[in-house]
Design a protein around this motif. Structure first.
Motif, PDB file in Angstrom:
ATOM      1  N   PHE B 486       0.853  -1.190   0.000  1.00 42.96           N
ATOM      2  CA  PHE B 486       0.000   0.000   0.000  1.00 42.96           C
ATOM      3  C   PHE B 486       0.889   1.241   0.000  1.00 42.96           C
ATOM      4  O   PHE B 486       1.899   1.283   0.700  1.00 42.96           O
ATOM      5  N   MET B 487       0.477   2.237  -0.749  1.00 40.46           N
ATOM      6  CA  MET B 487       1.220   3.488  -0.712  1.00 40.46           C
ATOM      7  C   MET B 487       1.082   4.129   0.680  1.00 40.46           C
ATOM      8  O   MET B 487       2.038   4.649   1.228  1.00 40.46           O
ATOM      9  N   ASP B 488      -0.124   4.070   1.202  1.00 40.86           N
ATOM     10  CA  ASP B 488      -0.365   4.450   2.591  1.00 40.86           C
ATOM     11  C   ASP B 488      -1.139   3.314   3.235  1.00 40.86           C
ATOM     12  O   ASP B 488      -2.325   3.161   2.965  1.00 40.86           O
ATOM     13  N   PRO B 489      -0.492   2.511   4.039  1.00 38.14           N
ATOM     14  CA  PRO B 489      -1.213   1.369   4.605  1.00 38.14           C
ATOM     15  C   PRO B 489      -2.347   1.813   5.513  1.00 38.14           C
ATOM     16  O   PRO B 489      -2.158   2.719   6.327  1.00 38.14           O
ATOM     17  N   PRO B 490      -3.513   1.204   5.361  1.00 40.85           N
ATOM     18  CA  PRO B 490      -4.634   1.552   6.235  1.00 40.85           C
ATOM     19  C   PRO B 490      -4.403   1.014   7.646  1.00 40.85           C
ATOM     20  O   PRO B 490      -3.483   0.225   7.866  1.00 40.85           O
TER      21      PRO B 490
END
Lengths: 379, 774
Positions: B486-490
């Motif tokens: 993920f580019m920004d992991p949730p």
């Protein structure tokens, strides 16, 4: 609640597994509750009832909504959750984050890492990744950007101010206020007394001086005003800051209104206590204020030196102010207590008279040796 | 370099082109490898094009900007072989002036030498329309039997850009250039350039994991960081490892492209400056106590005292926008000595015709010498990046927008008015400098800008329910969700909830593997709950009805409720109201609409949105196709108008199969408590439920100042226990009234069973006795 139970326990020595013991406990507890209830005052009971009533009232829906929401938002999803179990199975470490492993090149640099270390590495790999969900903030109303924080800041300030006020109010609670008032009244009383003593002593010493200087003056009727003594008075008043026998000032400072009628009576009593002295010096005593008898006023009027300041307050202020009030502002601004201390000190220093012992000592050495101390507490 | 690159490319396409290529000529440039020696001349194109064809000299993957421009300026359209129209030439002249046109050479150079290129261009630089065309001339996907895809976050943008590009290329929309959005596919076999929503491409990837139909993929508006774009980017990283011939271009409007670059392993970055003019920024000295009033006031102030130039005002939602439009119009018309105004709203649910009005010119002066008119556009943040309105000189930015939030802890997904980010604020102010120097009025203090705004808006993946995404990822064959790039992991809890949901729905097993049911569910372009419901509906004999309900849940609200005719609208709605809930009410509306013969006037008279109903019908047709594809029966129970009859009961039971995790129980105090999360909620005022229902299922849990559940239908506790026994395992229940009710129910059931057993054994005893006696 616990303490009264223990002695009984020891006395009866029931087996703590037995029924009787338990019953006893229950009874004891009931008694405690009853005793406590009986000991409570009506207002305490009433307050408790009210609190219970408020606690039992159903809370408004929006409050419950908010409570449940805040509670729910704070509660992390636990391990009993199926999704959590699945995620753990997929290799997630509790407290870690999601996202790609560290760059392979990095892990190649440290090939000797044990699996647990590797995992630790993974957990720390993405410090920027979310660990907990983003917070939810619900905007209320149409306040512009920055308004909410501005309001919050203001509210906080308000709260701080209130807290400060509450603290002050606590310090000066009812009892404190009463005590302060009482002290004030006492000091005022003492101040008046000290003053009249001071006044007497000053006039006596002034008279003695004039007698010594002009023995022919002795035939003079004591009631009549003595111009020389007056001059001396005035001189003293100007040179000595503790010569303040000045009732217009004292009225003002004592704040009769503040003390109530008692203070007034006190004044009159003082006058009553020392009638001969009073009469002897009424001539010098320019401003006895409202209590002064008409005769005295008349006599004073005769006094050419001071006639101007007597007639009317207005005139008095206008004319008298410049020379006479030179010392007064600083004295007038003092607290009652401070004034008292000054008068007492003056009496000690000047006449070796201790206000607290109510005794006139012969010499400063006597004063030092016999008088227990300078303050009221010492006596 | 470029030669070896193209060699590689052609090798990859060998299968498709094999019959034409001579393997012994592999050392030659691709254009000379053809069987028959025609290529030896180097004059003829490999694809059998005539020497005078505009594309005859083109080499796939090695086109020069000059070649392409020459082809564009020729007489014959290379893609349709028809002569160019006059309109085309006119548009072409305009296209040449776009900022991105100057960078064609640079772009081609980068894209020919790199698999991934990041392109940063201000909105209005022409990147969305031009870059795909540049790629078309370079990739010539038609000859490879492939397409170029350009993704857009919004359906509307995909449609309108495709329309524009079809005109620019002088082709018929849906032929060479087309679009593909959910429930609407406007492409054909001859399509070489396809605009689509990012969600659609993700969906295609599920059945074509390497996206073999595409020779290049352009991810446009990547700065929007929609859920699907984020997943697609992760996917692209995987695919490019396996498909060296695939080109990926990531386009972003904002300058935080460094993040994209880093994510794609330091891909080259190209930036195209937009046509921008300086914008003066004004802050308020004090925070505003009412941003809406302040915004209206500012708009009027500008209208009164500023030079000609249109105004763009950003607000948060439809209601607010309509309200502001009305007030501005009213006030401005009363102002003396000012020019006329045209106030136009803009939000995504506005009908397309109304949306297009924002491109209209400002009104002319009232008298020939009068003050010029002004256009005031009041918009949501769709005018921030995706739509460009020319002529805007003044921007008013109150600093808020409606943003989706999701919290897995209480499972709430809602649109909330939140402060924008600094990046957004900059983007907004940039809108003022499109045609000439402009001004931006920020209705907050500079201090608030510095301190209260976050740097960039949180990407959608951090603010969304991931149920659909997880199902799609699983279907895409990505098993390790924990370490997906993920580019920004949730947040981990968000993923937990998604896994939990899919597990209870039966789409994933306990190890997180996709079940056959899950595989079918993933194919439906629906939320997992709705997909499950639809798949289960034949068992309850009501798939036709569930299909209708699902389609209506996938379109905007059917009921219209104009502010000045609320009463009449509510009365009209009451005709369709079903006492047991809103899902059934939706069904009634659809039936009535069909009975009326899909009449527009009928819709108008009954306060229904014709467009919505029509699109719902379209969705339904699509769903029907899916149902048929998976061999799911389309059945209905005989109609029975009794609300408690088997017809409606069957439907309600089918609803429970999907919605059993969205259940609320009514407490004695009258409000509802969501099951398991114990959130205090109330029925949305729009609900048709006319009695105190003990158990309800709900479609949405929305947060406003109050907690609402919207679109609810009454269900029975028995159904919950029967249909979802695992979820309603009372051991995992937190303590609440609902739990006690269910426990009582279970106990009663057990007692009844015991009694039955006893009775049975009694009878058998009696029989034995009887026999013995006999």
């Amino acid at each position: 609640m616990i303490n009264p139970k223990q002695p009984q326990q020891e006395v009866e020595e029931e087996d703590y597994m037995s029924e009787a013991f338990l019953n006893n406990l229950v009874q004891q507890e009931n008694q405690d509750v009853k005793a406590k209830k009986a000991n409570m005052t009506y207002s305490e009971r009433r307050r408790q009832k009210q609190l219970e009533h408020i606690a039992n009232l159903p809370k408004p829906l929006h409050v419950r909504e908010k409570e449940a929401r805040t509670q729910g938002l704070q509660k992390e999803i636990g391990e009993d959750n199926k999704g959590m179990a699945m995620l753990l199975k997929m290799g997630f470490k509790k407290g870690g984050t999601l996202g790609a492993r560290k760059q392979s090149s990095d892990s190649e640099l440290v090939p000797t890492l044990s699996p647990s270390n590797l995992n630790a590495e993974n957990v720390a790999a993405r410090p920027e990744a979310l660990r907990v969900p983003l917070a939810i903030e619900i905007k209320q109303g149409r306040g512009g950007l920055g308004m909410d924080s501005e309001r919050k800041r203001q509210a906080e300030e308000e709260l701080k101010r209130h807290e400060e006020e509450a603290r002050l109010a606590f310090d000066q609670d009812f009892r404190g206020q009463k005590r302060d008032l009482f002290d004030l009244a006492k000091w005022t009383r003492q101040l008046t007394a000290a003053r009249s003593i001071c006044m007497r002593m000053d006039s006596n010493s002034a008279r003695r001086k004039t007698e010594r200087m002009e023995p022919e003056n002795q035939k003079k009727v004591p009631e009549e005003s003595d111009p020389a003594a007056d001059i001396e008075h005035n001189q003293r008043r100007r040179s000595n800051p503790f010569w303040w026998i000045d009732d217009s000032v004292s009225d003002e400072i004592l704040g009769t209104s503040m003390m109530g009628p008692g203070a007034h009576v006190e004044n009159e009593q003082d006058q009553g206590v020392t009638p001969e002295l009073m009469t002897s010096e009424l001539g010098d005593d320019e401003r006895r204020g409202n209590d002064l008898s008409h005769g005295v006023e008349k006599r004073i009027k005769l006094d050419p030196l001071q006639s101007a300041e007597i007639y009317e307050d207005v005139v008095q202020e206008e004319v008298e102010e410049p020379p006479k009030w030179g010392e007064r502002p600083s004295f007038a601004q003092l607290e009652v207590r401070e004034k008292l201390d000054r008068v007492v000190k003056y009496l000690r220093d000047e006449y070796c008279y201790c206000f607290w012992c109510s005794a006139l000592y012969d010499s400063p050495t006597d004063l030092k040796e016999i008088c227990p101390g300078e303050s009221e507490d010492d006596h | 370099m470029s030669d070896s690159k193209s060699q590689k490319l052609v090798k990859a396409e060998k299968d498709a082109e094999a019959p034409q290529e001579n393997p012994y000529l592999a050392h030659l440039p691709p254009s000379e490898r053809l069987v028959g020696g025609a290529a030896a001349s180097g004059r003829k194109n490999p694809y059998g094009l005539a020497p005078n064809h505009p594309l005859a000299n083109f080499v796939i993957g090695a086109t020069t900007a000059e070649q392409a421009e020459a082809a564009e300026e020729g007489d014959i359209n290379p893609f349709t072989d028809k002569p160019f129209s006059d309109k085309y030439r006119k548009i072409l002249a305009g296209r040449r002036k776009l900022p991105v046109n100057k960078h064609r050479k640079e772009f081609l150079n980068l894209v020919q030498n790199n698999q991934v290129v990041i392109l940063v261009g201000e909105t209005g630089s022409g990147k969305t329309t031009q870059i795909p065309q540049f790629l078309v001339f370079d990739e010539l996907p038609g000859f490879k039997g492939k397409k170029i895809a350009c993704t857009q976050p919004r359906r509307l943008a995909a449609m309108s850009v495709a329309q524009r590009v079809a005109e620019e290329m002088d082709v018929v929309m849906g032929q060479e250039v087309g679009y593909n959005i959910r429930f609407e596919d406007c492409t054909s076999a001859s399509t070489i350039l396809q605009y689509m929503t990012d969600g659609m491409l993700l969906r295609e990837a599920m059945n074509d994991p390497l996206l073999t139909r595409y020779s290049a993929i352009i991810l446009d508006e990547a700065h929007d960081r929609t859920l699907s774009t984020d997943i697609l980017m992760g996917l692209m990283k995987e695919i490019i490892r396996k498909r060296s011939d695939l080109k990926v271009v990531v386009m972003s409007a904002t300058l935080d492209a460094g993040k994209f670059q880093k994510y794609f392993d330091d891909a080259p970055l190209m930036s195209v400056p937009g046509r921008t003019f300086p914008v003066e920024i004004y802050y308020t000295p004090e925070p505003e106590s009412d941003y809406l009033e302040a915004a209206i006031f500012t708009a009027l102030q500008i209208h009164r005292s500023e030079d000609p130039g249109d105004i763009l005002l950003f607000l948060t939602g439809e209601e607010e926008i309509e309200d502001a439009c009305k007030k501005i119009k009213m006030e401005a018309d009363m102002m003396p000595d000012t020019g006329p105004v045209k106030v136009l709203p803009l939000y995504s649910t506005l009908p397309p015709q109304a949306q297009k009005r924002i491109y209209e010119d400002a009104p002319p002066p009232r008298t020939p010498e009068g003050r010029p008119g002004r256009k005031i556009v009041v918009s949501t943040n769709i005018a921030e990046t995706s739509l460009t309105i020319d002529g805007i000189v003044y921007v008013i930015d109150p600093g808020f927008s409606k943003q989706k939030v999701y919290n897995p802890r209480i499972r709430v997904e809602s649109l909330l008015v939140s402060p924008i980010s600094k990046a957004s604020a900059q983007q907004r102010s940039g809108r003022a400098g499109r045609t000439r120097p402009g001004k931006c009025f920020r209705l907050y203090t500079e201090n608030a800008f510095m301190k209260e705004l976050i740097e960039t808006t949180y990407p959608e993946i951090l603010r969304s329910n991931l149920g659909t995404v997880v199902l799609q990822l699983k279907k895409l064959g990505i098993d390790d969700l924990v370490h997906f790039d993920f580019m920004d992991p949730p947040a981990p809890e968000t993923l937990m909830r998604a896994l939990e949901l899919l597990n209870y729905l039966g789409a994933l097993d306990d190890d997180g593997n996709l079940t056959p049911l899950g595989s079918i569910m993933a194919d439906f372009p629906l939320d997992p709950q709705l997909a499950k419901m639809l798949i289960m509906s034949p068992q309850y004999g009501c798939s036709n009805e569930i299909m209708t309900i699902v389609s209506l849940l996938n379109v905007p609200l059917v009921f219209v409720r104009p502010a000045d005719q609320r009463k009449a609208a509510d009365e009209a709605k009451a005709q369709f109201a079903h006492p047991d809930g809103d899902h059934l009410t939706l069904l009634n509306v659809y039936h009535a609409y069909k009975t009326s013969g899909e009449d527009q006037k009928w819709c108008y008279d009954n306060y229904c949105n014709y467009r919505t109903l029509k699109s719902a019908d379209n969705v339904r047709t699509q769903l029907k196709r899916y149902m048929e594809r998976f061999d799911l029966d389309l059945v209905s129970l005989p109609f029975d108008e009794r609300p408690k009859g088997p017809y409606y009961t069957g439907i309600r039971k089918a609803l429970v199969t999907g919605y059993f995790m969205q259940v609320a129980h009514q407490e004695r105090s009258g409000n509802y408590l969501t099951v398991k999360d114990n959130q205090v909620v109330r029925l949305h005022p729009s609900s048709c439920l006319d009695h105190a229902a003990e158990w309800v299922i709900y479609n949405e849990f929305v947060l406003t100042n109050q907690n609402f559940i919207r679109t609810v239908t009454e269900v029975k506790a028995e159904w919950l226990l029967d249909i979802a026994p695992i979820y309603f395992d009372l051991d995992s229940f937190p303590n609440c009234e609902g739990k006690r009710v269910l426990e009582k129910l279970l106990r009663r059931r057990k007692d009844e069973e015991d009694m039955k057993k006893n009775r049975k054994s009694d009878r058998s005893d009696r029989d034995r006795d009887y026999k013995r006696r006999k």
